[in-house]
Design a protein around this motif. Structure first.
Motif, PDB file in Angstrom:
ATOM      1  N   ASP A 130       0.824  -1.209   0.000  1.00 17.41           N
ATOM      2  CA  ASP A 130       0.000   0.000   0.000  1.00 17.41           C
ATOM      3  C   ASP A 130       0.859   1.261   0.000  1.00 17.41           C
ATOM      4  O   ASP A 130       0.588   2.224  -0.738  1.00 17.41           O
ATOM      5  CB  ASP A 130      -0.925   0.003   1.219  1.00 17.41           C
ATOM      6  N   ALA A 131       1.897   1.266   0.835  1.00 18.32           N
ATOM      7  CA  ALA A 131       2.773   2.438   0.887  1.00 18.32           C
ATOM      8  C   ALA A 131       3.503   2.648  -0.434  1.00 18.32           C
ATOM      9  O   ALA A 131       3.690   3.785  -0.885  1.00 18.32           O
ATOM     10  CB  ALA A 131       3.778   2.280   2.034  1.00 18.32           C
ATOM     11  N   VAL A 155       2.693  11.643  -6.498  1.00 20.60           N
ATOM     12  CA  VAL A 155       3.286  12.700  -7.320  1.00 20.60           C
ATOM     13  C   VAL A 155       2.257  13.299  -8.265  1.00 20.60           C
ATOM     14  O   VAL A 155       2.330  14.485  -8.605  1.00 20.60           O
ATOM     15  CB  VAL A 155       4.504  12.146  -8.099  1.00 20.60           C
ATOM     16  N   THR A 156       1.266  12.513  -8.682  1.00 16.17           N
ATOM     17  CA  THR A 156       0.239  13.039  -9.590  1.00 16.17           C
ATOM     18  C   THR A 156      -0.678  14.026  -8.881  1.00 16.17           C
ATOM     19  O   THR A 156      -1.193  14.959  -9.510  1.00 16.17           O
ATOM     20  CB  THR A 156      -0.588  11.891 -10.178  1.00 16.17           C
ATOM     21  N   LEU A 216       6.547  10.519   1.457  1.00 22.53           N
ATOM     22  CA  LEU A 216       5.363  10.983   0.729  1.00 22.53           C
ATOM     23  C   LEU A 216       5.362  12.501   0.581  1.00 22.53           C
ATOM     24  O   LEU A 216       4.965  13.034  -0.464  1.00 22.53           O
ATOM     25  CB  LEU A 216       4.095  10.516   1.449  1.00 22.53           C
ATOM     26  N   GLY A 217       5.821  13.204   1.627  1.00 27.72           N
ATOM     27  CA  GLY A 217       5.894  14.666   1.542  1.00 27.72           C
ATOM     28  C   GLY A 217       6.868  15.118   0.469  1.00 27.72           C
ATOM     29  O   GLY A 217       6.591  16.072  -0.287  1.00 27.72           O
ATOM     30  N   ARG A 270       7.760  13.409  -2.210  1.00 31.60           N
ATOM     31  CA  ARG A 270       7.165  13.100  -3.519  1.00 31.60           C
ATOM     32  C   ARG A 270       6.081  14.107  -3.883  1.00 31.60           C
ATOM     33  O   ARG A 270       5.939  14.492  -5.056  1.00 31.60           O
ATOM     34  CB  ARG A 270       6.577  11.697  -3.500  1.00 31.60           C
ATOM     35  N   LEU A 271       5.315  14.548  -2.884  1.00 26.64           N
ATOM     36  CA  LEU A 271       4.259  15.526  -3.154  1.00 26.64           C
ATOM     37  C   LEU A 271       4.860  16.844  -3.620  1.00 26.64           C
ATOM     38  O   LEU A 271       4.341  17.488  -4.544  1.00 26.64           O
ATOM     39  CB  LEU A 271       3.427  15.728  -1.894  1.00 26.64           C
ATOM     40  N   LEU A 272       5.963  17.252  -3.007  1.00 33.40           N
ATOM     41  CA  LEU A 272       6.622  18.495  -3.411  1.00 33.40           C
ATOM     42  C   LEU A 272       7.190  18.389  -4.823  1.00 33.40           C
ATOM     43  O   LEU A 272       7.070  19.336  -5.622  1.00 33.40           O
ATOM     44  CB  LEU A 272       7.733  18.843  -2.424  1.00 33.40           C
ATOM     45  N   THR A 273       7.816  17.262  -5.143  1.00 36.70           N
ATOM     46  CA  THR A 273       8.337  17.113  -6.503  1.00 36.70           C
ATOM     47  C   THR A 273       7.199  17.069  -7.518  1.00 36.70           C
ATOM     48  O   THR A 273       7.342  17.560  -8.636  1.00 36.70           O
ATOM     49  CB  THR A 273       9.191  15.836  -6.626  1.00 36.70           C
TER      50      THR A 273
END
Length: 412
Positions: free
Chosen positions: A67-68, A76-77, A124-125, A127-130
């Motif tokens: 899941d992770a 990222v999307t 995850l943080g 990846r969210l920023l990228t």
């Protein structure tokens, strides 16, 4: 053509006569901006080698379960969706150059957070920023490049955007072959850092400067980029305010290409091309490939090759033919890959669990051994078709947009 029509189609920057000047610095500026799409591609491809690396990592490094790992690739999307909205706001208010400078910040910050990650939330943080940076770069970089290029090289420089994206994906696959996830994230900081450095010395686009009534700065930018500011005229007053209005969606010349373009892009995304890019190495591991890193590199090479090929043959073959052909290829290849999984359900002991270099040197010994090539071959076909589809859609949508009446007055 009436005088009103002539005024409507007056470009924001237009030559008084003769050919446009040919300065070389425009290529340097385009390269600096293209580092944004390169960083975009690297961020997209990063999860493919990083997920297996994180699963192998020993404590206290973060561990990814199924899941992770899914969230690590897909989040990222979400950032890109927000970045696209933010980029649309920035590009007209902060300008093209400043928007590119700003988008380098979340790229570097995101990969830095991933490098220092001690738990799943930091991963995850980051990846969210990228992803946020990807959304901004994917919108701003093509605008900047198209507005700094003179007509003779606009098509050439514009074609570099998608090519740099797939090159970034390939770079992530190649680096992931030899680097673990932390060092791979460190490498991800390099392209946006270079973009930040180079863009500091590049000018704003002349078109944006003229829209802000900064004529002297626009002339200086043209002098820097094109080698000369002579032979160009300022647009009529009000030309920069010609824009899109919702009422224009009712025009057949607007809503038909709009619906066709949006539908094609939706179907292209639903085909699963991004999932293959995010999880290429994991897919080959599930397909019982011993050297899944090498298989994903082969897929990345195919993507770069066919993206470049589509750019070269598109004007001769036509968008419709290539879109139809790529759709057939993608449907066939995904069916073949599904058949591979069905044929190899027996477990990890089947003979398709082989090393790809052994195939290259020895060749398939029997039918079951040849099934390993079915996995790589079907994915290569899928990526080849997907690359042509994406390239044709980008080019076709640009042409449709240029033909729309609300855009004709703004095209540089």
């Amino acid at each position: 053509m009436t005088p009103e029509d002539q005024e409507e189609t007056q470009p924001l920057l237009g030559p008084l006569g003769g050919s446009a000047p040919r300065g070389r610095r425009v290529f340097l500026a385009a390269f600096a901006a293209a580092l944004g799409p390169l960083s975009f591609g690297f961020a997209l491809g990063y999860s493919s080698p990083a997920i297996p690396s994180l699963r192998r990592a020993a404590p206290p490094a973060p561990h990814l379960d199924e899941d992770a790992a899914s969230w690590f690739g897909a989040i990222v999307t979400l950032g890109a969706a927000a970045g696209g909205v933010l980029g649309g706001w920035l590009v007209d208010r902060a300008g093209r150059k400043l928007s590119l400078l700003l988008c380098s910040m979340p790229f570097v910050t995101g990969f830095t957070v991933i490098t220092a990650a001690q738990n799943l939330w930091m991963l995850l943080g980051g990846r969210l920023l990228t992803g946020l940076a990807c959304g901004i770069a994917s919108l701003v970089a093509p605008v900047y490049i198209s507005e700094i290029a003179y007509p003779e090289v606009r098509g050439l420089l514009g074609s570099c955007v998608q090519l740099m994206v797939v090159t970034g994906i390939l770079l992530a696959y190649l680096a992931g072959w030899v680097l673990e996830w932390r060092w791979l994230a460190v490498l991800g900081c390099v392209p946006p850092s270079f973009m930040l450095l180079l863009m500091c010395f590049m000018p704003e686009t002349p078109r944006f400067l003229l829209s802000q009534h900064k004529r002297q700065e626009a002339m200086a930018a043209m002098q820097f980029l094109w080698g000369s500011a002579q032979g160009w005229e300022e647009p009529p007053i009000g030309a920069e305010h010609q824009g899109f209005h919702m009422a224009q969606l009712w025009r057949p010349g607007v809503y038909k290409p709009f619906i066709i373009g949006i539908s094609l892009m939706a179907f292209q995304q639903l085909s699963g091309i991004n999932a293959v890019m995010f999880y290429a190495e994991t897919i080959f591991e599930e397909a019982k490939f011993k050297d899944s890193s090498l298989a994903s590199v082969v897929v990345g090479l195919i993507q770069v090759l066919f993206t470049a090929t589509a750019a070269l043959i598109m004007d001769r073959a036509g968008r419709r033919l290539l879109l139809t052909l790529s759709g057939v290829v993608m449907a066939f290849s995904t069916s073949a890959f599904g058949a591979y999984f069905k044929l190899t359900e027996g477990g990890p002991s089947n003979s398709s669990h082989v090393d790809l270099p052994a195939h290259l040197s020895m060749g398939p010994a029997d039918t079951n051994t040849g099934l390993a090539w079915l996995a790589v071959g079907s994915m290569c076909l899928f990526i080849a078709g997907g690359s042509q589809t994406l390239w044709c859609l980008l080019a076709g949508l640009c042409l449709l947009l240029l033909r729309c009446p609300f855009h004709s007055g703004l095209c540089p």
